[in-house]
Scaffold this active site. Structure first.
Site, PDB file in Angstrom:
ATOM      1  N   HIS A 185       0.916  -1.292  -0.128  1.00  0.00           N
ATOM      2  CA  HIS A 185       0.036   0.065   0.072  1.00  0.00           C
ATOM      3  C   HIS A 185       0.850   1.485  -0.075  1.00  0.00           C
ATOM      4  CE1 HIS A 185      -3.587   2.636   1.557  1.00  0.00           C
ATOM      5  NE2 HIS A 185      -2.432   3.193   1.799  1.00  0.00           N
ATOM      6  N   GLU A 186       1.644   1.232   0.991  1.00  0.00           N
ATOM      7  CA  GLU A 186       2.597   2.824   1.158  1.00  0.00           C
ATOM      8  C   GLU A 186       3.613   2.860  -0.238  1.00  0.00           C
ATOM      9  OE1 GLU A 186       1.952   4.941   3.194  1.00  0.00           O
ATOM     10  OE2 GLU A 186       0.448   3.710   4.364  1.00  0.00           O
ATOM     11  N   HIS A 189       1.810   4.514  -3.104  1.00  0.00           N
ATOM     12  CA  HIS A 189       1.621   5.858  -2.884  1.00  0.00           C
ATOM     13  C   HIS A 189       2.897   6.443  -3.809  1.00  0.00           C
ATOM     14  CE1 HIS A 189      -1.699   6.566  -0.519  1.00  0.00           C
ATOM     15  NE2 HIS A 189      -1.313   5.861   0.468  1.00  0.00           N
ATOM     16  N   TYR A 200      -4.206  14.605  -2.925  1.00  0.00           N
ATOM     17  CA  TYR A 200      -4.684  13.955  -1.900  1.00  0.00           C
ATOM     18  C   TYR A 200      -5.697  14.685  -1.132  1.00  0.00           C
ATOM     19  CZ  TYR A 200      -3.530  10.463   1.828  1.00  0.00           C
ATOM     20  OH  TYR A 200      -3.725   9.571   2.485  1.00  0.00           O
ATOM     21  N   GLU A 209      -5.743   6.372  -2.306  1.00  0.00           N
ATOM     22  CA  GLU A 209      -5.802   5.705  -1.350  1.00  0.00           C
ATOM     23  C   GLU A 209      -6.303   4.322  -1.825  1.00  0.00           C
ATOM     24  OE1 GLU A 209      -5.012   5.273   1.958  1.00  0.00           O
ATOM     25  OE2 GLU A 209      -3.860   7.149   1.827  1.00  0.00           O
ATOM     26  N   ASP A 276      -9.872  14.497   7.132  1.00  0.00           N
ATOM     27  CA  ASP A 276      -8.861  13.588   6.387  1.00  0.00           C
ATOM     28  C   ASP A 276      -8.912  13.930   5.153  1.00  0.00           C
ATOM     29  OD1 ASP A 276      -7.480  11.296   6.078  1.00  0.00           O
ATOM     30  OD2 ASP A 276      -9.181   9.907   5.814  1.00  0.00           O
ATOM     31  N   HIS A 281      -9.576   8.329   3.133  1.00  0.00           N
ATOM     32  CA  HIS A 281      -9.478   6.997   3.593  1.00  0.00           C
ATOM     33  C   HIS A 281     -10.972   6.388   3.692  1.00  0.00           C
ATOM     34  CE1 HIS A 281      -5.582   8.294   5.254  1.00  0.00           C
ATOM     35  NE2 HIS A 281      -5.104   6.845   4.808  1.00  0.00           N
TER      36      HIS A 281
END
Length: 362
Positions: A185-186, A189, A200, A209, A276, A281
């Site tokens: 996942h990270e 990005h 974002y 995301e 957020d 998310h």
């Protein structure tokens, strides 16, 4: 804060200086409100560190001019270049002690080895399946910073090309290096940063995301050899503590992963919020569920047809940084028709999935 800079090819690069964490600030705040004192301290400390990092990166962004990328050949294509550093519980983003580099034997520190291995599994998916050489397509080193902070309840990617791993407080999160899908996942990005650079915020941020969840799940499925039917489609199941068990998110059934999961599965539940970054998310559950529906409708290995369609879309120059769910969905259908045929099973699965989550496909 973002900068507009030219990019090799026809696409404009917009550099987003956000903090792409696996746990959003909304969830950390909600958990802190009802936590026991020791756990509340860890959660508030995590929030404080995250906020400080966001402010520092915004200030840097205001002073930094990003230069165009110059493409160079990669003679070591097909082999990752991993470096793992021990931050020794410091919250400083300066690299700590280098404890394992590419090709070196395992460390006595399990967190170091887990980060190293999961970087390798992520590289393998992108290279073996999509013929992409690391995050930037040019062999970028994969650098991980383990033991970041004290009881730090998060993991994040920074725009400079590093991944930071918290050890967790044991109740909210455990050692974040354990999550194959979390690492995938990270690092995704970073792929998004070098391709569409989806802003974002709002729907483009939720797509950012969601792409990370999609490819994070594919990294795990590819490593484990699971078909779409065999996969659990959970994100973060290996890193959550008892408070967030069994997982952080569910692509199969958004909103059911844990007691604090508020993700919608369709546009009927889309959340309008200013927190957020506009609910990036939370609302990512909608495109997440669309991908799950595509993958299970096609069947077999999700990284093959469904993953290829999503990857083709992510690298498509027509995908703009301010993309909406509808524009992204339309490009996935275009990608499916282009690769597999206008009336193919794959194209029909894509159209049916977006219809099911009530996103309009143009």
């Amino acid at each position: 804060m973002y900068e507009r800079t030219p990019r090799v090819g026809s696409k404009l690069t917009i550099t987003r200086h956000s903090l792409a964490c696996i746990l959003p600030p909304d969830l950390l705040i909600e958990l802190a409100r009802s936590a026991e004192p020791d756990q509340r301290d860890a959660l508030l400390s995590t929030l404080s560190i995250d906020q400080g990092l966001r402010l520092a990166r915004a200030e840097i962004a205001a002073r930094t001019l990003t230069r165009p990328i110059t493409l160079q050949p990669t003679p070591t294509a097909g082999t990752p270049n991993r470096r793992i550093y021990d931050q020794a519980h410091s919250s400083d983003q300066t690299p700590g002690t280098l404890v394992r580099s590419e090709g070196e034997p395992p460390s006595t520190d399990q967190s170091v080895n887990q980060a190293y291995d999961n970087f390798g599994y992520t590289y393998a998916l992108y290279w073996d399946v999509f013929h992409r050489d690391s995050i930037d397509g040019q062999g970028m080193p994969l650098e991980g910073f383990v033991h970041f902070g004290t009881d730090y309840d998060n993991a994040f990617w920074d725009d400079a090309g590093h991944m930071f791993f918290g050890d967790g407080d044991g109740t909210t999160l455990t050692d974040t290096t354990k999550g194959i899908d979390v690492v995938g996942h990270e690092l995704t990005h970073g792929v998004t940063q070098h391709e569409a650079n989806l802003m974002y915020s709002g729907q483009s941020g939720a797509l950012n995301e969601s792409c990370s969840d999609v490819f994070g799940s594919l990294v795990k499925q590819y490593h484990l050899g699971q078909t779409a039917q065999q996969a659990d489609w959970l994100i973060g199941a290996d890193i959550v503590g008892p408070l967030l068990a069994p997982a952080l998110r569910s692509m199969k059934a958004p909103g059911t992963a844990n007691h604090y999961d508020h993700q919608p599965a369709t546009m009927d539940g889309y959340v309008q919020t200013t927190t957020d970054n506009g609910g990036v998310h939370t609302n990512s559950g909608i495109p997440n569920h669309a991908f799950y529906l595509v993958a299970t409708a096609i069947g077999g290995n999700a990284w093959e047809a469904a993953g290829q369609i999503w990857y083709d879309t992510l690298v498509d120059p027509r995908l703009r940084p301010n993309a909406t769910f509808s524009s992204f969905a339309s490009l996935t259908l275009r990608s499916a028709r282009s690769r597999y045929g206008a009336t193919s099973t794959q194209a029909n699965a894509v159209k049916s999935a977006w219809d099911a989550v009530k996103v309009r496909v143009r």
